[in-house]
Motif scaffolding. Structure first.
Motif, PDB file in Angstrom:
ATOM      1  N   ARG A   1      27.280  67.713  27.068  1.00 31.90           N
ATOM      2  CA  ARG A   1      26.669  67.085  25.892  1.00 31.90           C
ATOM      3  C   ARG A   1      26.398  68.135  24.814  1.00 31.90           C
ATOM      4  O   ARG A   1      26.650  67.903  23.630  1.00 31.90           O
ATOM      5  CB  ARG A   1      25.369  66.387  26.284  1.00 31.90           C
ATOM      6  N   GLN A   2      25.905  69.311  25.222  1.00 33.29           N
ATOM      7  CA  GLN A   2      25.638  70.366  24.248  1.00 33.29           C
ATOM      8  C   GLN A   2      26.929  70.838  23.586  1.00 33.29           C
ATOM      9  O   GLN A   2      26.960  71.076  22.373  1.00 33.29           O
ATOM     10  CB  GLN A   2      24.935  71.544  24.926  1.00 33.29           C
ATOM     11  N   ILE A   3      27.993  70.967  24.364  1.00 34.76           N
ATOM     12  CA  ILE A   3      29.281  71.382  23.801  1.00 34.76           C
ATOM     13  C   ILE A   3      29.791  70.334  22.819  1.00 34.76           C
ATOM     14  O   ILE A   3      30.262  70.653  21.723  1.00 34.76           O
ATOM     15  CB  ILE A   3      30.308  71.632  24.920  1.00 34.76           C
ATOM     16  N   ARG A   4      29.685  69.068  23.194  1.00 31.40           N
ATOM     17  CA  ARG A   4      30.144  67.984  22.322  1.00 31.40           C
ATOM     18  C   ARG A   4      29.356  67.983  21.017  1.00 31.40           C
ATOM     19  O   ARG A   4      29.931  67.852  19.928  1.00 31.40           O
ATOM     20  CB  ARG A   4      29.977  66.643  23.050  1.00 31.40           C
ATOM     21  N   GLU A   5      28.037  68.162  21.092  1.00 31.08           N
ATOM     22  CA  GLU A   5      27.212  68.181  19.876  1.00 31.08           C
ATOM     23  C   GLU A   5      27.577  69.370  18.987  1.00 31.08           C
ATOM     24  O   GLU A   5      27.621  69.241  17.759  1.00 31.08           O
ATOM     25  CB  GLU A   5      25.736  68.233  20.248  1.00 31.08           C
ATOM     26  N   ALA A   6      27.862  70.512  19.592  1.00 28.48           N
ATOM     27  CA  ALA A   6      28.229  71.691  18.806  1.00 28.48           C
ATOM     28  C   ALA A   6      29.571  71.478  18.117  1.00 28.48           C
ATOM     29  O   ALA A   6      29.754  71.873  16.962  1.00 28.48           O
ATOM     30  CB  ALA A   6      28.280  72.921  19.705  1.00 28.48           C
ATOM     31  N   GLN A   7      30.518  70.854  18.809  1.00 27.82           N
ATOM     32  CA  GLN A   7      31.823  70.588  18.203  1.00 27.82           C
ATOM     33  C   GLN A   7      31.698  69.593  17.055  1.00 27.82           C
ATOM     34  O   GLN A   7      32.343  69.735  16.028  1.00 27.82           O
ATOM     35  CB  GLN A   7      32.804  70.073  19.253  1.00 27.82           C
ATOM     36  N   GLU A   8      30.849  68.579  17.225  1.00 28.18           N
ATOM     37  CA  GLU A   8      30.648  67.614  16.151  1.00 28.18           C
ATOM     38  C   GLU A   8      29.996  68.274  14.951  1.00 28.18           C
ATOM     39  O   GLU A   8      30.356  67.986  13.808  1.00 28.18           O
ATOM     40  CB  GLU A   8      29.806  66.446  16.657  1.00 28.18           C
ATOM     41  N   ALA A   9      29.026  69.160  15.191  1.00 32.42           N
ATOM     42  CA  ALA A   9      28.360  69.860  14.087  1.00 32.42           C
ATOM     43  C   ALA A   9      29.357  70.747  13.359  1.00 32.42           C
ATOM     44  O   ALA A   9      29.345  70.833  12.129  1.00 32.42           O
ATOM     45  CB  ALA A   9      27.188  70.688  14.612  1.00 32.42           C
ATOM     46  N   ARG A  10      30.238  71.391  14.098  1.00 35.15           N
ATOM     47  CA  ARG A  10      31.241  72.251  13.476  1.00 35.15           C
ATOM     48  C   ARG A  10      32.206  71.407  12.645  1.00 35.15           C
ATOM     49  O   ARG A  10      32.610  71.803  11.558  1.00 35.15           O
ATOM     50  CB  ARG A  10      32.007  73.028  14.540  1.00 35.15           C
ATOM     51  N   GLY A  11      32.555  70.234  13.154  1.00 36.48           N
ATOM     52  CA  GLY A  11      33.461  69.345  12.432  1.00 36.48           C
ATOM     53  C   GLY A  11      32.856  68.837  11.135  1.00 36.48           C
ATOM     54  O   GLY A  11      33.553  68.603  10.164  1.00 36.48           O
ATOM     55  N   ARG A  12      31.537  68.668  11.116  1.00 37.81           N
ATOM     56  CA  ARG A  12      30.858  68.211   9.898  1.00 37.81           C
ATOM     57  C   ARG A  12      30.579  69.362   8.945  1.00 37.81           C
ATOM     58  O   ARG A  12      30.074  69.147   7.857  1.00 37.81           O
ATOM     59  CB  ARG A  12      29.532  67.535  10.269  1.00 37.81           C
ATOM     60  N   GLY A  13      30.864  70.589   9.361  1.00 40.12           N
ATOM     61  CA  GLY A  13      30.635  71.744   8.487  1.00 40.12           C
ATOM     62  C   GLY A  13      29.217  72.253   8.524  1.00 40.12           C
ATOM     63  O   GLY A  13      28.763  72.875   7.577  1.00 40.12           O
ATOM     64  N   GLU A  14      28.512  72.031   9.597  1.00 39.18           N
ATOM     65  CA  GLU A  14      27.130  72.491   9.704  1.00 39.18           C
ATOM     66  C   GLU A  14      27.018  73.819  10.432  1.00 39.18           C
ATOM     67  O   GLU A  14      25.962  74.176  10.900  1.00 39.18           O
ATOM     68  CB  GLU A  14      26.284  71.452  10.447  1.00 39.18           C
ATOM     69  N   GLU A  15      28.119  74.530  10.514  1.00 35.71           N
ATOM     70  CA  GLU A  15      28.058  75.796  11.235  1.00 35.71           C
ATOM     71  C   GLU A  15      27.266  76.804  10.417  1.00 35.71           C
ATOM     72  O   GLU A  15      27.160  76.730   9.203  1.00 35.71           O
ATOM     73  CB  GLU A  15      29.453  76.316  11.552  1.00 35.71           C
ATOM     74  N   LYS A  16      26.720  77.797  11.094  1.00 36.09           N
ATOM     75  CA  LYS A  16      25.905  78.809  10.436  1.00 36.09           C
ATOM     76  C   LYS A  16      26.779  79.687   9.558  1.00 36.09           C
ATOM     77  O   LYS A  16      27.934  79.931   9.845  1.00 36.09           O
ATOM     78  CB  LYS A  16      25.209  79.692  11.477  1.00 36.09           C
ATOM     79  N   GLN A  17      26.183  80.182   8.488  1.00 32.45           N
ATOM     80  CA  GLN A  17      26.878  81.098   7.608  1.00 32.45           C
ATOM     81  C   GLN A  17      27.022  82.434   8.321  1.00 32.45           C
ATOM     82  O   GLN A  17      26.140  82.853   9.046  1.00 32.45           O
ATOM     83  CB  GLN A  17      26.077  81.292   6.312  1.00 32.45           C
ATOM     84  N   PRO A  18      28.136  83.136   8.120  1.00 31.29           N
ATOM     85  CA  PRO A  18      28.289  84.433   8.774  1.00 31.29           C
ATOM     86  C   PRO A  18      27.242  85.412   8.271  1.00 31.29           C
ATOM     87  O   PRO A  18      26.804  85.349   7.120  1.00 31.29           O
ATOM     88  CB  PRO A  18      29.692  84.886   8.382  1.00 31.29           C
ATOM     89  N   GLN A  19      26.836  86.299   9.158  1.00 29.82           N
ATOM     90  CA  GLN A  19      25.820  87.268   8.802  1.00 29.82           C
ATOM     91  C   GLN A  19      26.387  88.268   7.809  1.00 29.82           C
ATOM     92  O   GLN A  19      27.489  88.787   7.984  1.00 29.82           O
ATOM     93  CB  GLN A  19      25.352  88.001  10.060  1.00 29.82           C
ATOM     94  N   LYS A  20      25.639  88.525   6.751  1.00 29.88           N
ATOM     95  CA  LYS A  20      26.101  89.459   5.730  1.00 29.88           C
ATOM     96  C   LYS A  20      25.793  90.883   6.178  1.00 29.88           C
ATOM     97  O   LYS A  20      24.728  91.162   6.713  1.00 29.88           O
ATOM     98  CB  LYS A  20      25.402  89.178   4.397  1.00 29.88           C
ATOM     99  N   SER A  21      26.729  91.767   5.939  1.00 30.43           N
ATOM    100  CA  SER A  21      26.474  93.163   6.270  1.00 30.43           C
ATOM    101  C   SER A  21      25.618  93.771   5.164  1.00 30.43           C
ATOM    102  O   SER A  21      25.648  93.329   4.019  1.00 30.43           O
ATOM    103  CB  SER A  21      27.781  93.931   6.427  1.00 30.43           C
ATOM    104  N   SER A  22      24.891  94.784   5.511  1.00 31.52           N
ATOM    105  CA  SER A  22      24.025  95.390   4.499  1.00 31.52           C
ATOM    106  C   SER A  22      24.870  96.191   3.524  1.00 31.52           C
ATOM    107  O   SER A  22      25.949  96.678   3.843  1.00 31.52           O
ATOM    108  CB  SER A  22      22.977  96.284   5.162  1.00 31.52           C
ATOM    109  N   SER A  23      24.374  96.332   2.318  1.00 36.29           N
ATOM    110  CA  SER A  23      25.120  97.058   1.298  1.00 36.29           C
ATOM    111  C   SER A  23      24.902  98.561   1.427  1.00 36.29           C
ATOM    112  O   SER A  23      25.591  99.339   0.787  1.00 36.29           O
ATOM    113  CB  SER A  23      24.695  96.579  -0.093  1.00 36.29           C
ATOM    114  N   ARG A  24      23.925  98.969   2.239  1.00 35.87           N
ATOM    115  CA  ARG A  24      23.659 100.388   2.423  1.00 35.87           C
ATOM    116  C   ARG A  24      24.770 101.038   3.228  1.00 35.87           C
ATOM    117  O   ARG A  24      25.231 100.489   4.210  1.00 35.87           O
ATOM    118  CB  ARG A  24      22.351 100.574   3.196  1.00 35.87           C
TER     119      ARG A  24
END
Length: 72
Positions: A27-50
């Motif tokens: 169920r958790q895998i299915r929910e994660a796949q559905e969230a990814r399909g809707r575009g609710e995935e997390k934004q990639p972590q930005k690297s620091s500019s330093r």
């Protein structure tokens, strides 16, 4: 009769627990796949500019390591 039933429960219980756990994971895998399909995935972590500069300890250790390799 009660002892036989108790043994049956003890033998079946791990299977039932495993089935329940597998269904929860599915169920958790299915929910994660559905969230990814809707575009609710997390934004990639930005690297620091330093810029990163190795510390003095790292520089010293690398220098000693290379000397050991040359001497041996």
């Amino acid at each position: 009769m009660l002892a036989t039933f108790g043994l049956l429960v003890l033998m079946v219980l791990p299977s039932v627990i495993g089935i329940v756990r597998e269904r929860r994971i599915d169920r958790q895998i299915r929910e994660a796949q559905e969230a990814r399909g809707r575009g609710e995935e997390k934004q990639p972590q930005k690297s620091s500019s330093r810029s990163t500069v190795p510390s003095t300890a790292t520089w010293y250790a690398e220098g000693r390591r290379s000397k050991k390799l040359v001497n041996s």
